[in-house]
Design a protein around this motif. Sequence first.
Motif, PDB file in Angstrom:
ATOM      1  N   ASN A   1       0.837  -1.196   0.000  1.00 36.59           N
ATOM      2  CA  ASN A   1       0.000   0.000   0.000  1.00 36.59           C
ATOM      3  C   ASN A   1       0.876   1.251   0.000  1.00 36.59           C
ATOM      4  N   VAL A   2       1.125   1.787  -1.178  1.00 35.60           N
ATOM      5  CA  VAL A   2       1.904   3.014  -1.311  1.00 35.60           C
ATOM      6  C   VAL A   2       1.177   3.952  -2.256  1.00 35.60           C
ATOM      7  N   SER A   3       1.447   5.230  -2.103  1.00 39.90           N
ATOM      8  CA  SER A   3       0.794   6.250  -2.912  1.00 39.90           C
ATOM      9  C   SER A   3       1.812   7.006  -3.747  1.00 39.90           C
ATOM     10  N   LEU A   4       1.411   7.354  -4.952  1.00 35.54           N
ATOM     11  CA  LEU A   4       2.186   8.265  -5.788  1.00 35.54           C
ATOM     12  C   LEU A   4       1.702   9.696  -5.644  1.00 35.54           C
ATOM     13  N   ALA A   5       0.412   9.833  -5.351  1.00 35.71           N
ATOM     14  CA  ALA A   5      -0.202  11.154  -5.226  1.00 35.71           C
ATOM     15  C   ALA A   5      -1.557  11.005  -4.568  1.00 35.71           C
ATOM     16  N   GLY A   6      -1.917  11.962  -3.741  1.00 32.62           N
ATOM     17  CA  GLY A   6      -3.268  11.972  -3.219  1.00 32.62           C
ATOM     18  C   GLY A   6      -3.611  10.785  -2.347  1.00 32.62           C
ATOM     19  N   ILE A   7      -4.848  10.290  -2.498  1.00 35.14           N
ATOM     20  CA  ILE A   7      -5.392   9.313  -1.558  1.00 35.14           C
ATOM     21  C   ILE A   7      -5.412   7.885  -2.079  1.00 35.14           C
ATOM     22  N   LYS A   8      -5.213   7.677  -3.362  1.00 32.67           N
ATOM     23  CA  LYS A   8      -5.287   6.335  -3.918  1.00 32.67           C
ATOM     24  C   LYS A   8      -3.962   5.588  -3.727  1.00 32.67           C
ATOM     25  N   THR A   9      -4.060   4.279  -3.550  1.00 29.56           N
ATOM     26  CA  THR A   9      -2.862   3.449  -3.552  1.00 29.56           C
ATOM     27  C   THR A   9      -2.585   2.978  -4.972  1.00 29.56           C
ATOM     28  N   VAL A  10      -1.318   2.762  -5.267  1.00 28.16           N
ATOM     29  CA  VAL A  10      -0.910   2.333  -6.597  1.00 28.16           C
ATOM     30  C   VAL A  10      -1.415   0.914  -6.846  1.00 28.16           C
ATOM     31  N   PRO A  11      -2.011   0.642  -8.010  1.00 22.21           N
ATOM     32  CA  PRO A  11      -2.474  -0.732  -8.295  1.00 22.21           C
ATOM     33  C   PRO A  11      -1.346  -1.748  -8.172  1.00 22.21           C
ATOM     34  N   LYS A  12      -1.632  -2.856  -7.520  1.00 20.65           N
ATOM     35  CA  LYS A  12      -0.589  -3.878  -7.310  1.00 20.65           C
ATOM     36  C   LYS A  12      -0.055  -4.420  -8.622  1.00 20.65           C
ATOM     37  N   GLU A  13      -0.912  -4.446  -9.665  1.00 19.16           N
ATOM     38  CA  GLU A  13      -0.465  -4.985 -10.943  1.00 19.16           C
ATOM     39  C   GLU A  13       0.535  -4.075 -11.646  1.00 19.16           C
ATOM     40  N   TRP A  14       0.730  -2.868 -11.148  1.00 14.42           N
ATOM     41  CA  TRP A  14       1.756  -1.996 -11.715  1.00 14.42           C
ATOM     42  C   TRP A  14       3.163  -2.453 -11.344  1.00 14.42           C
TER      43      TRP A  14
ATOM     44  N   PHE B   1      19.051   0.415 -12.012  1.00 13.02           N
ATOM     45  CA  PHE B   1      17.808   0.091 -11.323  1.00 13.02           C
ATOM     46  C   PHE B   1      16.815  -0.625 -12.234  1.00 13.02           C
ATOM     47  N   ASP B   2      15.988  -1.451 -11.590  1.00 10.31           N
ATOM     48  CA  ASP B   2      14.903  -2.143 -12.288  1.00 10.31           C
ATOM     49  C   ASP B   2      13.591  -1.372 -12.188  1.00 10.31           C
ATOM     50  N   MET B   3      13.489  -0.493 -11.202  1.00 13.43           N
ATOM     51  CA  MET B   3      12.256   0.259 -10.994  1.00 13.43           C
ATOM     52  C   MET B   3      12.588   1.622 -10.403  1.00 13.43           C
ATOM     53  N   ILE B   4      11.881   2.643 -10.876  1.00 10.55           N
ATOM     54  CA  ILE B   4      11.957   3.987 -10.301  1.00 10.55           C
ATOM     55  C   ILE B   4      10.565   4.364  -9.821  1.00 10.55           C
ATOM     56  N   PHE B   5      10.488   4.835  -8.584  1.00 13.72           N
ATOM     57  CA  PHE B   5       9.217   5.252  -7.998  1.00 13.72           C
ATOM     58  C   PHE B   5       9.348   6.714  -7.612  1.00 13.72           C
ATOM     59  N   ASN B   6       8.567   7.583  -8.279  1.00  9.65           N
ATOM     60  CA  ASN B   6       8.718   9.029  -8.120  1.00  9.65           C
ATOM     61  C   ASN B   6       7.370   9.690  -7.839  1.00  9.65           C
ATOM     62  N   PRO B   7       7.021   9.875  -6.556  1.00  7.96           N
ATOM     63  CA  PRO B   7       5.779  10.573  -6.223  1.00  7.96           C
ATOM     64  C   PRO B   7       5.830  12.029  -6.693  1.00  7.96           C
ATOM     65  N   VAL B   8       4.696  12.716  -6.596  1.00  7.70           N
ATOM     66  CA  VAL B   8       4.618  14.115  -7.001  1.00  7.70           C
ATOM     67  C   VAL B   8       5.801  14.897  -6.429  1.00  7.70           C
ATOM     68  N   SER B   9       6.624  15.433  -7.296  1.00  6.73           N
ATOM     69  CA  SER B   9       7.804  16.188  -6.843  1.00  6.73           C
ATOM     70  C   SER B   9       8.406  17.041  -7.936  1.00  6.73           C
ATOM     71  N   ASN B  10       8.169  16.693  -9.218  1.00  2.00           N
ATOM     72  CA  ASN B  10       8.853  17.474 -10.249  1.00  2.00           C
ATOM     73  C   ASN B  10       8.261  18.868 -10.435  1.00  2.00           C
ATOM     74  N   CYS B  11       7.167  19.159  -9.699  1.00  2.00           N
ATOM     75  CA  CYS B  11       6.662  20.539  -9.687  1.00  2.00           C
ATOM     76  C   CYS B  11       7.610  21.485  -8.949  1.00  2.00           C
ATOM     77  N   TYR B  12       8.580  20.933  -8.233  1.00  2.00           N
ATOM     78  CA  TYR B  12       9.506  21.770  -7.466  1.00  2.00           C
ATOM     79  C   TYR B  12      10.799  22.075  -8.212  1.00  2.00           C
ATOM     80  N   ILE B  13      10.871  21.664  -9.493  1.00  2.00           N
ATOM     81  CA  ILE B  13      12.012  22.051 -10.313  1.00  2.00           C
ATOM     82  C   ILE B  13      11.509  22.731 -11.579  1.00  2.00           C
ATOM     83  N   GLU B  14      12.329  23.626 -12.122  1.00  2.00           N
ATOM     84  CA  GLU B  14      11.895  24.469 -13.229  1.00  2.00           C
ATOM     85  C   GLU B  14      11.887  23.738 -14.555  1.00  2.00           C
ATOM     86  N   ASN B  15      12.840  22.856 -14.780  1.00  2.00           N
ATOM     87  CA  ASN B  15      12.986  22.159 -16.057  1.00  2.00           C
ATOM     88  C   ASN B  15      13.015  20.658 -15.807  1.00  2.00           C
ATOM     89  N   ILE B  16      12.020  19.927 -16.309  1.00  2.00           N
ATOM     90  CA  ILE B  16      11.939  18.490 -16.003  1.00  2.00           C
ATOM     91  C   ILE B  16      12.498  17.593 -17.098  1.00  2.00           C
TER      92      ILE B  16
END
Length: 258
Positions: free
Chosen positions: A42-55, A127-142
């Motif tokens: 049970n982990v979240s990328l954003a907000g209140i939903k949990t990431v689907p396990k099949e991801w 790495f085999d997986m990258i998990f990046n919650p909401v955060s790139n709004c804090y940098i100017e150039n993505i």
Amino acid sequence: MDEQNYINYNSAAWDNINESLVDKTKAISHEDYIAAKNGALNVSLAGIKTVPKEWFPNLNGTDVLALACGGGQQGPVFAAHGAAVTVTDISNSQLATEKYVMEREGYDINIVKADLSRPFPFADNSFDMIFNPVSNCYIENILPMWKECARVIRTGGVLMMAFCKEELFLFEPDFKNEDFLLSRHPLPFNPLKDLSEEQLEKKRNAQMPLAFSHTLTEQLGGLIKAGFEITDIYEDCDGGGLIDKYMNSYVAVRAVRK
């Protein structure tokens, strides 16, 4: 405020986080860690939903980069599932919380201070997986960030990320009527260019990080140009906020490195 100054400012803001963002930094409990050891994912990328396990791929033995993930929320869950986890964040406070949870539960992860706007301090194909919650709004150039993600992830690796919808930056609360929003800013929104010195000072006093809007061309188009194939998305919200009355604030994305 130039680029390096705003990066330093945002780092300090997350070290002394405004109370409105405290829920974004709350570490998981011992009970939730034990639940993860017993199979809960049970982990979240954003907000209140949990990431689907099949991801998720099979996490046992998987090299995971938890990108801008300090705070002891997602990293402990991945470690509980047997992943080799590296957690990065720009905030010393968030990294300290990550270390606290690691020591509390007795597992081992790699904790690295790193800036999303700079080249990542990792070798190619790490790495085999990258998990990046909401955060790139804090940098100017993505766009450089997407290229770095493509560099450090292996072919076939899974990237999960989330971003703020650009429309979120269009509005501000109407302080004369708290039930309404007012259109305040043109898009794309750049606080370094679109806010006055007085407005910037108010943010400093409120210990709020500076956030930038990014277009879908930058978000999804940037991922595609960096070499990722998007396989799924969903929308999310914080639940209960004024913006949530009108729209979902976030988009979560699953992509695979081609």
